[in-house]
Design an enzyme around this catalytic site. Structure first.
Site, short mmCIF file in Angstrom:
data_model
loop_
_atom_site.label_atom_id
_atom_site.label_comp_id
_atom_site.label_asym_id
_atom_site.label_seq_id
_atom_site.Cartn_x
_atom_site.Cartn_y
_atom_site.Cartn_z
N SER A 11 42.79 35.77 40.22
CA SER A 11 41.35 35.91 40.00
C SER A 11 40.73 34.54 39.76
CB SER A 11 41.08 36.79 38.78
OG SER A 11 39.76 36.55 38.31
N HIS A 36 41.20 37.11 44.53
CA HIS A 36 40.34 38.09 43.85
C HIS A 36 39.08 37.38 43.37
CE1 HIS A 36 39.70 41.87 41.64
NE2 HIS A 36 39.27 41.14 40.63
N ASP A 38 35.56 37.80 41.50
CA ASP A 38 34.85 38.64 40.53
C ASP A 38 33.35 38.34 40.53
OD1 ASP A 38 36.92 40.22 39.13
OD2 ASP A 38 37.72 38.24 38.63
N MET A 40 29.81 39.21 38.82
CA MET A 40 29.22 39.79 37.61
C MET A 40 27.75 39.47 37.56
SD MET A 40 32.13 38.61 34.94
CE MET A 40 33.83 39.12 35.11
N HIS A 69 35.45 41.97 43.93
CA HIS A 69 35.33 42.98 42.88
C HIS A 69 33.90 42.93 42.35
CE1 HIS A 69 36.64 44.19 38.49
NE2 HIS A 69 35.81 45.06 39.05
N MET A 71 31.02 43.79 40.07
CA MET A 71 30.62 44.34 38.77
C MET A 71 29.11 44.16 38.70
SD MET A 71 33.82 42.74 36.67
CE MET A 71 34.18 41.59 37.99
N MET A 140 41.12 49.13 36.15
CA MET A 140 40.88 48.08 35.15
C MET A 140 41.79 48.34 33.96
SD MET A 140 38.65 46.15 36.50
CE MET A 140 38.61 45.01 35.12
N ASP A 182 43.96 45.25 37.25
CA ASP A 182 43.17 44.05 36.95
C ASP A 182 42.90 43.94 35.45
OD1 ASP A 182 41.40 41.91 36.99
OD2 ASP A 182 39.82 42.96 38.10
C1 DX5 Z 1 37.53 41.06 34.41
C2 DX5 Z 1 37.87 40.64 35.82
C3 DX5 Z 1 39.25 40.20 36.00
C4 DX5 Z 1 39.64 38.99 35.21
C5 DX5 Z 1 41.13 39.05 35.00
O1 DX5 Z 1 36.29 41.69 34.40
O2 DX5 Z 1 37.63 41.73 36.69
O3 DX5 Z 1 39.53 40.01 37.38
O4 DX5 Z 1 39.34 37.78 35.81
O5 DX5 Z 1 41.49 37.99 34.18
P1 DX5 Z 1 42.83 38.01 33.32
O6 DX5 Z 1 43.96 38.09 34.28
O7 DX5 Z 1 42.77 36.71 32.59
O8 DX5 Z 1 42.75 39.20 32.41
ZN ZN Z 2 38.36 41.62 38.78
#
Ligand code: DX5
Ligand code: ZN
Length: 232
Positions: A11, A36, A38, A40, A69, A71, A140, A182
């Site tokens: 990620s 990956h 992310d 947000m 991903h 969010m 998750m 994840d």
């Molecule tokens: C959290 C993200 C994850 C995050 C995982 O909302 O979706 O992808 O980056 O990070 P670690 O592996 O550090 O928990």
């Molecule tokens: Zn993620």
């Protein structure tokens, strides 16, 4: 357990944001299978990260799949933007869209593979009537929004349940569906996570917090293999 394809998806959230292109190249050289990504929005989750412009800028740095991903809420309008930016897989949280079935179809219509993401408290029932549209099921194992959180142990039982649903679907002639996890994935728990049925492992802080990406990815992979010998 069979030795099916397994994948490690670092990620980028825990990468050095001042040199993301280089981080991607290094982590792929070190053995990463997917990247990956992310997204947000400070609305669906209380944090703000990166959008399609950053995805587009990073696309030329690798040929491995970019696993977006989302969010964000709402979801639909941003899908074509990520498709144009070079995303290969787009996953979203069903609570964040009014019509999850339509959103899955929208992702496919834009030429990407589609995934549903399940928060720790979200029921797996959301899968049941859209199995034919799923390429990825992402569980998750933390509440979404931040890297570096602790793995929630109840995810193991939920993974086993999702594994059973997917296996039953494939046995009946359905398409393959990746089972991704994840949040809080580390060397010391990834064997149990594999044993519970995951085949695709997101790891942010575990990989980018390590000084040597090749070493940490090899350690994660060795533990994944060990997990295949464990009984649940
Ligand atoms: C959290 C993200 C994850 C995050 C995982 O909302 O979706 O992808 O980056 O990070 P670690 O592996 O550090 O928990
Ligand atoms: Zn993620």
């Amino acid at each position: 357990m069979t030795h099916a394809t397994t994948r490690i998806a670092p990620s980028l959230l825990s990468a050095d944001f001042s040199r993301l292109g280089e981080e991607i190249r290094n982590v792929v050289d070190a053995g990463a299978d997917w990247i990956h990504f992310d997204v947000m929005d400070n609305h669906y989750v209380p944090n703000l990260s990166v959008g399609p412009m950053v995805c587009e800028a990073l696309r030329p740095h690798t040929t491995v799949p970019i696993d977006v991903h989302l969010m964000v809420e709402p979801v639909d309008a941003i899908i074509p933007q990520f498709a144009r930016a070079g995303a290969n897989i787009i996953s979203f949280h069903p609570e964040a869209t009014r019509h999850p079935d339509r959103t899955l179809a929208h992702i496919k219509d834009n030429g990407c593979r589609a995934g549903l993401v399940f928060n720790p408290a979200t029921s797996l029932d959301w899968m049941d009537y859209v199995m034919d549209k799923l390429d990825v099921v992402l569980l998750m194992s933390v509440n979404p929004g931040f890297g570096g959180q602790r793995f929630i142990p109840a995810t193991l039982g939920k993974l086993a349940q999702a594994r059973r649903k997917i296996d039953a679907w494939v046995r009946e002639g359905g398409q393959p569906i990746a089972l991704e996890v994840d949040g809080g994935v580390k060397v010391d728990n990834i064997a149990d996570i594999r044993a519970a049925g995951a085949d695709t492992f997101v790891a942010g802080s575990a990989i980018f917090g390590h000084p040597d990406y090749r070493t940490i990815i090899a350690e994660l992979r060795a533990e994944i293999t060990r997990g295949e010998t464990l009984s649940v």
